[in-house]
Design a protein around this motif. Sequence first.
Motif, short mmCIF file in Angstrom:
data_model
loop_
_atom_site.label_atom_id
_atom_site.label_comp_id
_atom_site.label_asym_id
_atom_site.label_seq_id
_atom_site.Cartn_x
_atom_site.Cartn_y
_atom_site.Cartn_z
N ARG A 1 0.81 -1.24 0.00
CA ARG A 1 0.00 0.00 0.00
C ARG A 1 0.83 1.27 0.00
NH1 ARG A 1 -4.45 -2.07 4.40
NH2 ARG A 1 -5.40 -3.61 3.06
N ARG A 2 2.14 1.16 0.15
CA ARG A 2 2.98 2.35 0.07
C ARG A 2 3.08 2.80 -1.38
NH1 ARG A 2 6.72 4.34 -2.20
NH2 ARG A 2 6.93 2.40 -3.34
N TRP A 3 2.88 4.05 -1.62
CA TRP A 3 3.10 4.59 -2.95
C TRP A 3 3.43 6.07 -2.81
CZ3 TRP A 3 -0.73 7.65 -5.95
CH2 TRP A 3 -1.83 8.02 -5.18
N SER A 4 3.70 6.73 -3.90
CA SER A 4 4.17 8.11 -3.87
C SER A 4 3.13 9.04 -4.51
CB SER A 4 5.50 8.24 -4.63
OG SER A 4 6.46 7.37 -4.07
N PRO A 5 2.18 9.53 -3.71
CA PRO A 5 1.14 10.40 -4.28
C PRO A 5 1.64 11.82 -4.56
CG PRO A 5 0.76 10.09 -1.94
CD PRO A 5 2.01 9.32 -2.28
N ARG A 6 0.92 12.48 -5.45
CA ARG A 6 1.17 13.91 -5.70
C ARG A 6 0.02 14.76 -5.17
NH1 ARG A 6 2.77 10.94 -9.85
NH2 ARG A 6 4.89 11.18 -10.61
N SER A 7 -1.11 14.12 -4.93
CA SER A 7 -2.25 14.85 -4.40
C SER A 7 -2.35 14.57 -2.90
CB SER A 7 -3.52 14.38 -5.12
OG SER A 7 -4.66 14.96 -4.53
N PHE A 8 -2.41 15.65 -2.12
CA PHE A 8 -2.52 15.51 -0.66
C PHE A 8 -3.74 16.28 -0.16
CE2 PHE A 8 1.97 14.69 -1.41
CZ PHE A 8 2.18 13.57 -0.63
N PRO B 1 1.18 19.06 3.56
CA PRO B 1 1.25 19.79 4.85
C PRO B 1 2.62 19.73 5.51
CG PRO B 1 -0.03 17.76 5.08
CD PRO B 1 0.25 17.94 3.63
N VAL B 2 3.42 18.71 5.18
CA VAL B 2 4.77 18.60 5.74
C VAL B 2 5.76 18.39 4.60
CG1 VAL B 2 6.33 17.30 7.26
CG2 VAL B 2 3.92 17.59 7.90
N VAL C 1 1.00 2.80 7.77
CA VAL C 1 0.26 2.33 8.95
C VAL C 1 -0.62 3.44 9.51
CG1 VAL C 1 0.51 1.40 11.29
CG2 VAL C 1 2.12 0.71 9.50
N LEU C 2 -0.17 4.69 9.36
CA LEU C 2 -0.89 5.84 9.92
C LEU C 2 -1.87 6.47 8.93
CD1 LEU C 2 2.28 7.38 11.59
CD2 LEU C 2 0.35 6.35 12.80
N GLY C 3 -2.01 5.85 7.75
CA GLY C 3 -2.90 6.41 6.73
C GLY C 3 -2.25 7.53 5.94
N LEU C 4 -0.96 7.77 6.18
CA LEU C 4 -0.21 8.81 5.48
C LEU C 4 0.57 8.19 4.33
CD1 LEU C 4 1.15 10.38 8.75
CD2 LEU C 4 -0.24 11.65 7.10
N GLN C 5 1.15 9.02 3.48
CA GLN C 5 2.12 8.56 2.49
C GLN C 5 3.22 9.60 2.41
OE1 GLN C 5 2.14 5.62 1.02
NE2 GLN C 5 0.00 4.92 1.00
N ILE C 6 4.41 9.15 2.01
CA ILE C 6 5.50 10.10 1.76
C ILE C 6 5.89 10.01 0.29
CG2 ILE C 6 6.29 9.52 4.11
CD1 ILE C 6 8.97 8.67 2.89
N HIS C 7 6.29 11.11 -0.27
CA HIS C 7 6.76 11.14 -1.67
C HIS C 7 8.14 11.78 -1.68
CE1 HIS C 7 5.49 11.55 -6.15
NE2 HIS C 7 6.81 11.48 -6.05
N GLY D 1 1.87 13.61 3.77
CA GLY D 1 0.51 13.99 4.13
C GLY D 1 -0.45 12.84 3.87
N TYR D 2 -1.73 13.16 4.05
CA TYR D 2 -2.78 12.19 3.73
C TYR D 2 -3.07 12.30 2.24
CZ TYR D 2 -3.41 11.98 8.76
OH TYR D 2 -3.19 11.81 10.10
N PRO D 3 -3.02 11.18 1.53
CA PRO D 3 -3.24 11.27 0.07
C PRO D 3 -4.63 11.81 -0.25
CG PRO D 3 -3.03 8.97 0.79
CD PRO D 3 -2.72 9.83 1.97
N GLY D 4 -4.68 12.60 -1.31
CA GLY D 4 -5.94 13.22 -1.73
C GLY D 4 -6.41 12.64 -3.06
N PRO D 5 -7.51 13.20 -3.56
CA PRO D 5 -8.06 12.68 -4.82
C PRO D 5 -7.20 13.06 -6.02
CG PRO D 5 -9.34 14.56 -4.04
CD PRO D 5 -8.31 14.29 -2.99
N ALA D 6 -7.05 12.12 -6.94
CA ALA D 6 -6.23 12.38 -8.14
C ALA D 6 -6.84 13.52 -8.95
CB ALA D 6 -6.13 11.11 -8.98
N ASP D 7 -8.17 13.65 -8.93
CA ASP D 7 -8.78 14.67 -9.80
C ASP D 7 -8.58 16.10 -9.28
OD1 ASP D 7 -10.63 14.57 -7.81
OD2 ASP D 7 -12.18 13.58 -9.00
N ALA D 8 -7.90 16.23 -8.13
CA ALA D 8 -7.52 17.57 -7.68
C ALA D 8 -6.27 18.06 -8.43
CB ALA D 8 -7.25 17.57 -6.18
N LEU D 9 -5.64 17.18 -9.19
CA LEU D 9 -4.39 17.53 -9.88
C LEU D 9 -4.66 18.01 -11.31
CD1 LEU D 9 -2.33 14.37 -8.89
CD2 LEU D 9 -1.89 16.69 -8.08
#
Length: 201
Positions: A23-30, A92-93, A130-136, A165-173
Amino acid sequence: MDAMTPPDREAPAEAPIEALLRRRWSPRSFQDRPVPDAALASLLEAARWAPSCFNAQPWHLIVARRERETEAHAALAACLSGNNRRWAPQAPVLMLAVARTTFPQDGSPNRHAGYDTGAAMAQMAAQAVVLGLQIHQMGGFDPHRAREAFAIPDGFEPYAAIAIGYPGPADALPEDLRAREQAPRQRRAVADFAFFGGWRA
Ligand SMILES: Cc1cc2nc3c(=O)[nH]c(=O)nc-3n(C[C@H](O)[C@H](O)[C@H](O)COP(=O)(O)O)c2cc1C
């Protein structure tokens, strides 16, 4: 586990691996939602317990929360290059991973410093899931500018900028970034990098 990983971002692993690795991946939308202090403490603690050559722990992190270290967040965002500037400032971070390139014991060169700093970030990445976050992680930043902006001394090398941060929707990009966000995840085959018994070019 509260991993906010869309089903299409889960790694299609060919041998069984832990869910947090799939489930780890590198999102661009947060999401526009701060990372709680306790979660940030866990991310840093996970990095802390990484293995390292001679236990030298060469990793150093500049941490910038948009709401608390606002100037540092903006300064780090300004160090990003190319497309990273378009999405990462929304996280956010932001962090900067910096490695000490010599052993503290005797000042001799530590050629494993980058390797060990990467290991610390890999541990952080797993804890994030584990915390529902992702890092990129991003290599796309100007290390000279970062060195200047944060007064990083000689003997320390900035290796990566990191959006968290918490990953966001792709369509925000914007459309081009959204397409990348939704592209199928790919990897080389295990047989291309794991050579049993000797080197195979
Ligand atoms: C050291 C490093 C540098 C990277 N640099 C960038 C970057 O500058 N911009 C970016 O969008 N992604 C960057 N990435 C993310 C990779 O593109 C990503 O990890 C890879 O495509 C695999 O995707 P996944 O992490 O979602 O599995 C970087 C990752 C690492 C570990």
